[in-house]
Design a protein around this motif. Sequence first.
Motif, PDB file in Angstrom:
ATOM      1  N   GLN A 188      14.905   6.532  -6.880  1.00 55.88           N
ATOM      2  CA  GLN A 188      14.665   5.312  -7.634  1.00 55.88           C
ATOM      3  C   GLN A 188      15.373   4.107  -7.027  1.00 55.88           C
ATOM      4  O   GLN A 188      15.543   3.090  -7.685  1.00 55.88           O
ATOM      5  N   LYS A 189      15.780   4.199  -5.806  1.00 53.14           N
ATOM      6  CA  LYS A 189      16.440   3.086  -5.123  1.00 53.14           C
ATOM      7  C   LYS A 189      15.395   2.236  -4.415  1.00 53.14           C
ATOM      8  O   LYS A 189      14.294   2.686  -4.106  1.00 53.14           O
ATOM      9  N   THR A 190      15.759   0.997  -4.109  1.00 56.88           N
ATOM     10  CA  THR A 190      14.805   0.108  -3.462  1.00 56.88           C
ATOM     11  C   THR A 190      14.558   0.484  -2.002  1.00 56.88           C
ATOM     12  O   THR A 190      13.515   0.137  -1.450  1.00 56.88           O
ATOM     13  N   TRP A 191      15.475   1.206  -1.373  1.00 59.85           N
ATOM     14  CA  TRP A 191      15.279   1.585   0.019  1.00 59.85           C
ATOM     15  C   TRP A 191      14.136   2.579   0.174  1.00 59.85           C
ATOM     16  O   TRP A 191      13.633   2.777   1.281  1.00 59.85           O
ATOM     17  N   SER A 192      13.709   3.198  -0.920  1.00 56.98           N
ATOM     18  CA  SER A 192      12.639   4.193  -0.811  1.00 56.98           C
ATOM     19  C   SER A 192      11.323   3.561  -0.365  1.00 56.98           C
ATOM     20  O   SER A 192      10.464   4.250   0.179  1.00 56.98           O
ATOM     21  N   TYR A 193      11.156   2.263  -0.551  1.00 61.06           N
ATOM     22  CA  TYR A 193       9.931   1.600  -0.106  1.00 61.06           C
ATOM     23  C   TYR A 193       9.845   1.523   1.416  1.00 61.06           C
ATOM     24  O   TYR A 193       8.764   1.339   1.965  1.00 61.06           O
ATOM     25  N   THR A 194      10.962   1.694   2.092  1.00 58.14           N
ATOM     26  CA  THR A 194      10.914   1.722   3.556  1.00 58.14           C
ATOM     27  C   THR A 194      10.278   3.010   4.063  1.00 58.14           C
ATOM     28  O   THR A 194       9.918   3.086   5.240  1.00 58.14           O
ATOM     29  N   LEU A 195      10.125   3.983   3.195  1.00 56.56           N
ATOM     30  CA  LEU A 195       9.467   5.234   3.595  1.00 56.56           C
ATOM     31  C   LEU A 195       7.973   5.049   3.836  1.00 56.56           C
ATOM     32  O   LEU A 195       7.318   5.933   4.376  1.00 56.56           O
ATOM     33  N   PHE A 196       7.435   3.897   3.447  1.00 60.08           N
ATOM     34  CA  PHE A 196       6.024   3.644   3.721  1.00 60.08           C
ATOM     35  C   PHE A 196       5.740   3.569   5.216  1.00 60.08           C
ATOM     36  O   PHE A 196       4.629   3.838   5.655  1.00 60.08           O
ATOM     37  N   ILE A 197       6.725   3.201   6.005  1.00 57.96           N
ATOM     38  CA  ILE A 197       6.521   3.119   7.449  1.00 57.96           C
ATOM     39  C   ILE A 197       6.246   4.501   8.033  1.00 57.96           C
ATOM     40  O   ILE A 197       5.212   4.694   8.690  1.00 57.96           O
ATOM     41  N   PRO A 198       7.109   5.513   7.823  1.00 60.14           N
ATOM     42  CA  PRO A 198       6.763   6.833   8.358  1.00 60.14           C
ATOM     43  C   PRO A 198       5.574   7.474   7.650  1.00 60.14           C
ATOM     44  O   PRO A 198       4.806   8.208   8.283  1.00 60.14           O
ATOM     45  N   ILE A 199       5.375   7.178   6.358  1.00 52.55           N
ATOM     46  CA  ILE A 199       4.203   7.716   5.668  1.00 52.55           C
ATOM     47  C   ILE A 199       2.937   7.187   6.312  1.00 52.55           C
ATOM     48  O   ILE A 199       1.989   7.938   6.572  1.00 52.55           O
TER      49      ILE A 199
END
Length: 98
Positions: free
Chosen positions: A14-25
């Motif tokens: 639930q942290k905001t850094w999780s949106y950076t996972l869109f790059i590897p996804i």
Amino acid sequence: MPFIAFSIIFLRVQKTWSYTLFIPIGMYLFQIVRVINDDTEFFDTIDFFYILPFIMIYCYLMVVYKRHIEAIKAKNKYKEKLVETGMELILSENKEHE
């Protein structure tokens, strides 16, 4: 496997850094499409723009689903707090009005 793992991590954190996972996804989704559609001889960056709408739709659905999960968790946490403080009558009153 990494595509599924990153998707699960995105939904669980639930942290905001999780949106950076869109790059590897997005990168893994691009590679999956390349493996499925192997009839092309060359796979340039132009083909990435054909896949980009699918990546954006997938990311949008992930964000909507994550917000839905967070709303359900917040609702359950609120109900638990009401029960802990002895105000569960509020829950029964809300059910009568629905």
